[in-house]
Design a protein around this motif. Structure first.
Motif, PDB file in Angstrom:
ATOM      1  N   PHE A  91      11.113  -1.495 -11.626  1.00 15.76           N
ATOM      2  CA  PHE A  91      10.337  -1.543 -12.863  1.00 15.76           C
ATOM      3  C   PHE A  91       8.841  -1.438 -12.645  1.00 15.76           C
ATOM      4  O   PHE A  91       8.061  -1.647 -13.574  1.00 15.76           O
ATOM      5  CB  PHE A  91      10.658  -2.845 -13.615  1.00 15.76           C
ATOM      6  CG  PHE A  91      12.102  -2.972 -13.981  1.00 15.76           C
ATOM      7  CD1 PHE A  91      12.639  -2.238 -15.020  1.00 15.76           C
ATOM      8  CD2 PHE A  91      12.946  -3.810 -13.248  1.00 15.76           C
ATOM      9  CE1 PHE A  91      13.980  -2.344 -15.344  1.00 15.76           C
ATOM     10  CE2 PHE A  91      14.287  -3.926 -13.580  1.00 15.76           C
ATOM     11  CZ  PHE A  91      14.813  -3.191 -14.623  1.00 15.76           C
ATOM     12  N   SER A  92       8.419  -1.120 -11.424  1.00 13.97           N
ATOM     13  CA  SER A  92       6.996  -0.969 -11.141  1.00 13.97           C
ATOM     14  C   SER A  92       6.798   0.172 -10.152  1.00 13.97           C
ATOM     15  O   SER A  92       7.586   0.345  -9.223  1.00 13.97           O
ATOM     16  CB  SER A  92       6.421  -2.261 -10.550  1.00 13.97           C
ATOM     17  OG  SER A  92       5.074  -2.068 -10.141  1.00 13.97           O
ATOM     18  N   SER A  93       5.743   0.951 -10.378  1.00 15.98           N
ATOM     19  CA  SER A  93       5.456   2.075  -9.484  1.00 15.98           C
ATOM     20  C   SER A  93       4.549   1.664  -8.328  1.00 15.98           C
ATOM     21  O   SER A  93       4.207   2.482  -7.484  1.00 15.98           O
ATOM     22  CB  SER A  93       4.786   3.214 -10.269  1.00 15.98           C
ATOM     23  OG  SER A  93       3.584   2.762 -10.878  1.00 15.98           O
ATOM     24  N   THR A  94       4.156   0.389  -8.282  1.00 15.93           N
ATOM     25  CA  THR A  94       3.281  -0.095  -7.219  1.00 15.93           C
ATOM     26  C   THR A  94       4.029  -0.122  -5.891  1.00 15.93           C
ATOM     27  O   THR A  94       5.145  -0.628  -5.801  1.00 15.93           O
ATOM     28  CB  THR A  94       2.772  -1.516  -7.534  1.00 15.93           C
ATOM     29  OG1 THR A  94       2.092  -1.485  -8.787  1.00 15.93           O
ATOM     30  CG2 THR A  94       1.820  -1.996  -6.460  1.00 15.93           C
ATOM     31  N   MET A  95       3.427   0.452  -4.856  1.00 17.58           N
ATOM     32  CA  MET A  95       4.043   0.525  -3.531  1.00 17.58           C
ATOM     33  C   MET A  95       3.527  -0.599  -2.642  1.00 17.58           C
ATOM     34  O   MET A  95       2.352  -0.950  -2.690  1.00 17.58           O
ATOM     35  CB  MET A  95       3.749   1.882  -2.882  1.00 17.58           C
ATOM     36  CG  MET A  95       4.278   3.073  -3.651  1.00 17.58           C
ATOM     37  SD  MET A  95       3.884   4.635  -2.852  1.00 17.58           S
ATOM     38  CE  MET A  95       4.339   5.802  -4.142  1.00 17.58           C
ATOM     39  N   TYR A  96       4.424  -1.122  -1.816  1.00 17.76           N
ATOM     40  CA  TYR A  96       4.077  -2.178  -0.882  1.00 17.76           C
ATOM     41  C   TYR A  96       4.507  -1.761   0.514  1.00 17.76           C
ATOM     42  O   TYR A  96       5.392  -0.926   0.679  1.00 17.76           O
ATOM     43  CB  TYR A  96       4.785  -3.488  -1.258  1.00 17.76           C
ATOM     44  CG  TYR A  96       4.547  -3.927  -2.691  1.00 17.76           C
ATOM     45  CD1 TYR A  96       3.457  -4.727  -3.018  1.00 17.76           C
ATOM     46  CD2 TYR A  96       5.421  -3.534  -3.714  1.00 17.76           C
ATOM     47  CE1 TYR A  96       3.246  -5.131  -4.329  1.00 17.76           C
ATOM     48  CE2 TYR A  96       5.214  -3.930  -5.024  1.00 17.76           C
ATOM     49  CZ  TYR A  96       4.123  -4.731  -5.321  1.00 17.76           C
ATOM     50  OH  TYR A  96       3.912  -5.123  -6.613  1.00 17.76           O
ATOM     51  N   GLY A  97       3.883  -2.395   1.512  1.00 18.32           N
ATOM     52  CA  GLY A  97       4.269  -2.125   2.892  1.00 18.32           C
ATOM     53  C   GLY A  97       3.062  -1.974   3.781  1.00 18.32           C
ATOM     54  O   GLY A  97       1.947  -2.407   3.447  1.00 18.32           O
ATOM     55  N   GLN A  98       3.282  -1.350   4.953  1.00 18.20           N
ATOM     56  CA  GLN A  98       2.180  -1.123   5.884  1.00 18.20           C
ATOM     57  C   GLN A  98       1.142  -0.218   5.223  1.00 18.20           C
ATOM     58  O   GLN A  98       1.487   0.817   4.638  1.00 18.20           O
ATOM     59  CB  GLN A  98       2.697  -0.490   7.163  1.00 18.20           C
ATOM     60  CG  GLN A  98       1.641  -0.344   8.243  1.00 18.20           C
ATOM     61  CD  GLN A  98       2.193   0.348   9.482  1.00 18.20           C
ATOM     62  OE1 GLN A  98       3.263   0.934   9.443  1.00 18.20           O
ATOM     63  NE2 GLN A  98       1.458   0.262  10.576  1.00 18.20           N
ATOM     64  N   ALA A  99      -0.110  -0.592   5.342  1.00 22.54           N
ATOM     65  CA  ALA A  99      -1.179   0.115   4.631  1.00 22.54           C
ATOM     66  C   ALA A  99      -1.219   1.607   4.947  1.00 22.54           C
ATOM     67  O   ALA A  99      -1.315   2.445   4.040  1.00 22.54           O
ATOM     68  CB  ALA A  99      -2.528  -0.533   4.958  1.00 22.54           C
ATOM     69  N   SER A 100      -1.133   1.954   6.235  1.00 20.80           N
ATOM     70  CA  SER A 100      -1.210   3.364   6.621  1.00 20.80           C
ATOM     71  C   SER A 100      -0.037   4.163   6.062  1.00 20.80           C
ATOM     72  O   SER A 100      -0.190   5.317   5.629  1.00 20.80           O
ATOM     73  CB  SER A 100      -1.250   3.497   8.148  1.00 20.80           C
ATOM     74  OG  SER A 100      -0.101   2.911   8.726  1.00 20.80           O
ATOM     75  N   SER A 101       1.153   3.548   6.037  1.00 24.97           N
ATOM     76  CA  SER A 101       2.334   4.222   5.492  1.00 24.97           C
ATOM     77  C   SER A 101       2.191   4.430   3.985  1.00 24.97           C
ATOM     78  O   SER A 101       2.526   5.498   3.457  1.00 24.97           O
ATOM     79  CB  SER A 101       3.591   3.398   5.778  1.00 24.97           C
ATOM     80  OG  SER A 101       3.782   3.231   7.163  1.00 24.97           O
ATOM     81  N   VAL A 102       1.703   3.404   3.311  1.00 24.79           N
ATOM     82  CA  VAL A 102       1.523   3.485   1.862  1.00 24.79           C
ATOM     83  C   VAL A 102       0.532   4.586   1.497  1.00 24.79           C
ATOM     84  O   VAL A 102       0.786   5.412   0.608  1.00 24.79           O
ATOM     85  CB  VAL A 102       1.054   2.132   1.293  1.00 24.79           C
ATOM     86  CG1 VAL A 102       0.645   2.286  -0.168  1.00 24.79           C
ATOM     87  CG2 VAL A 102       2.154   1.090   1.418  1.00 24.79           C
ATOM     88  N   VAL A 103      -0.598   4.612   2.199  1.00 26.71           N
ATOM     89  CA  VAL A 103      -1.625   5.622   1.916  1.00 26.71           C
ATOM     90  C   VAL A 103      -1.095   7.023   2.190  1.00 26.71           C
ATOM     91  O   VAL A 103      -1.346   7.960   1.423  1.00 26.71           O
ATOM     92  CB  VAL A 103      -2.903   5.351   2.738  1.00 26.71           C
ATOM     93  CG1 VAL A 103      -3.884   6.515   2.607  1.00 26.71           C
ATOM     94  CG2 VAL A 103      -3.563   4.061   2.286  1.00 26.71           C
ATOM     95  N   SER A 104      -0.342   7.184   3.266  1.00 27.34           N
ATOM     96  CA  SER A 104       0.220   8.498   3.601  1.00 27.34           C
ATOM     97  C   SER A 104       1.145   8.993   2.496  1.00 27.34           C
ATOM     98  O   SER A 104       1.091  10.159   2.096  1.00 27.34           O
ATOM     99  CB  SER A 104       0.993   8.414   4.925  1.00 27.34           C
ATOM    100  OG  SER A 104       0.132   8.070   5.984  1.00 27.34           O
ATOM    101  N   VAL A 105       2.000   8.114   1.988  1.00 27.06           N
ATOM    102  CA  VAL A 105       2.928   8.494   0.925  1.00 27.06           C
ATOM    103  C   VAL A 105       2.173   8.787  -0.372  1.00 27.06           C
ATOM    104  O   VAL A 105       2.484   9.755  -1.080  1.00 27.06           O
ATOM    105  CB  VAL A 105       3.983   7.388   0.700  1.00 27.06           C
ATOM    106  CG1 VAL A 105       4.814   7.686  -0.544  1.00 27.06           C
ATOM    107  CG2 VAL A 105       4.878   7.250   1.916  1.00 27.06           C
TER     108      VAL A 105
END
Length: 390
Positions: free
Chosen positions: A116-130
């Motif tokens: 229900f949310s488009s906010t991504m979580y996880g390792q910062a570099s992985s999140v930014v890459s995606v």
């Protein structure tokens, strides 16, 4: 003085030959007319007839060829491409972005997203890459789709002939003025951090980013994403819409860009910036002017974020001085260009007009009622309304 088409007052109508596209180079005009003259081109507006001539139809008898029906047919086809492209952007932001995050997560990448949310979580570099990958897809697909469908020559679809380098400077000056104007009402509202959310489209927890991720995303947001947006709105799509005059193309472009923000707070700025980008592109002759306008706008907002993120005691003073300096610089430069032109009596014809018996409002109404553009516009308005209550 605006040029009057040779067809004015004549019985013979040829929309391709009569169209006044003298605002661009002769090579551009030649390629544009060649594209419009292709019989197999379903997106070219072609109509040639004698107003005094009638055609016999077995079922309806004698009738006069209708320019209005041909206008609506071509406009509908063009708006279909625009509508599909806008729909892809909406779907990418709400569905594809999550699907890509889930896919990367299945392959072991440290990235997560909730249903229900488009906010991504996880390792910062992985999140930014995606996030960067999704935004590249979001920007590239509409550009490639419109280019593939319209099949415009590159130098025609993307204006590249510089007619006036002064217009590039004037475009920057006007952008600085516009940025300050749209930011002033909110700069002293006490909620500027919410208004100037430079990373609002990242759908991530920016507070968890490191310097590397912050800089990487900032570079893409300032330089790459705005350029892709311009290539779509002011590229082949804009050129094809020019068949019905530059005012028509500008209004459709500005309206579409405004709707696609899906945020009522961003709409005033988007209207002004897209308008400046479109007009100065026509005046300068190159799409690079429109790209520069959008980049300057992004840089301006980024600068405000930097000021507001500072813990300095005189942060407000520095930010206010920056905004005032930008406004003065823009006004002085644009004013000087205007004065010099007046003294040198420099005049030019920059806006291509289309003359028809159909009122401009009717042409715009035909565009607005085209499928699936209407449905996508409603979706954008609904999403913008929902954001107010979130």
């Amino acid at each position: 003085m605006k040029a009057i088409p040779e067809s004015a007052g004549k019985d013979t109508v040829d929309v391709i030959e009569d169209f006044d596209c003298s605002t661009q180079s002769e090579a551009y005009n030649l390629k544009f007319k060649e594209w419009r003259s292709r019989k197999e081109n379903p997106f070219a507006f072609r109509f040639k007839a004698n107003k005094r001539e009638t055609v016999f139809n077995d079922s309806r008898g004698f009738e006069t060829p209708s320019q209005a029906s041909e206008e609506k047919r071509v406009i509908s086809r063009l708006m279909f491409i625009l509508g599909i492209s806008m729909l892809f952007v909406v779907v990418t932001d709400n569905v594809i972005s999550r699907a890509v995050a889930v896919l990367f997560g299945l392959f072991g990448v440290d990235i997560h997203v909730t249903l229900f949310s488009s906010t991504m979580y996880g390792q910062a570099s992985s999140v930014v890459s995606v996030v960067v990958l999704v935004n590249l897809i979001r920007g590239l697909v509409p550009v490639l789709y419109s280019q593939k469908k319209l099949k415009l020559p590159m130098r025609t679809g993307y204006m590249s002939q510089v007619r006036s380098s002064v217009e590039l400077i004037n475009a920057i000056a006007l952008t600085l003025i516009a940025c300050t104007i749209v930011c002033l009402p909110t700069a002293y509202s006490g909620s500027t951090k919410e208004i100037y959310e430079f990373f609002s489209n990242s759908n991530t927890e920016v507070d968890l980013w490191g310097q590397k991720e912050f800089v990487s995303y900032a570079v893409f947001s300032i330089l790459v994403f705005p350029a892709l947006e311009v290539l779509f709105f002011n590229g082949p799509m804009f050129t094809a819409l020019r068949q019905f005059g530059d005012p028509f193309a500008i209004i459709v472009t500005v309206t579409s860009a405004c709707l696609l923000t899906r945020d009522f707070r961003e709409m005033p700025a988007t209207i002004l910036i897209t308008l400046i980008a479109s007009v100065t592109m026509l005046r300068s002759g190159t799409i690079m002017t429109a790209i520069v306008v959008h980049i300057v706008y992004k840089m301006y907002n980024f600068a405000l974020i930097m000021f507001e993120g500072s813990s300095s005691a005189n942060m407000l003073l520095k930010r206010n001085m920056f905004m005032i300096a930008a406004l003065i610089a823009g006004a002085v430069i644009s004013g000087l260009i205007y004065i010099v032109r007046k003294k040198m009596k420099v005049s030019g014809h920059y806006i291509a007009l289309y003359h028809s018996d159909t009122k401009p409002a009717m042409l715009l109404a035909a565009a607005a009622k085209s499928f699936p553009y209407t449905a996508v516009a409603i979706l954008c308005i609904v999403e913008a309304t929902v954001k107010i209550y979130m």
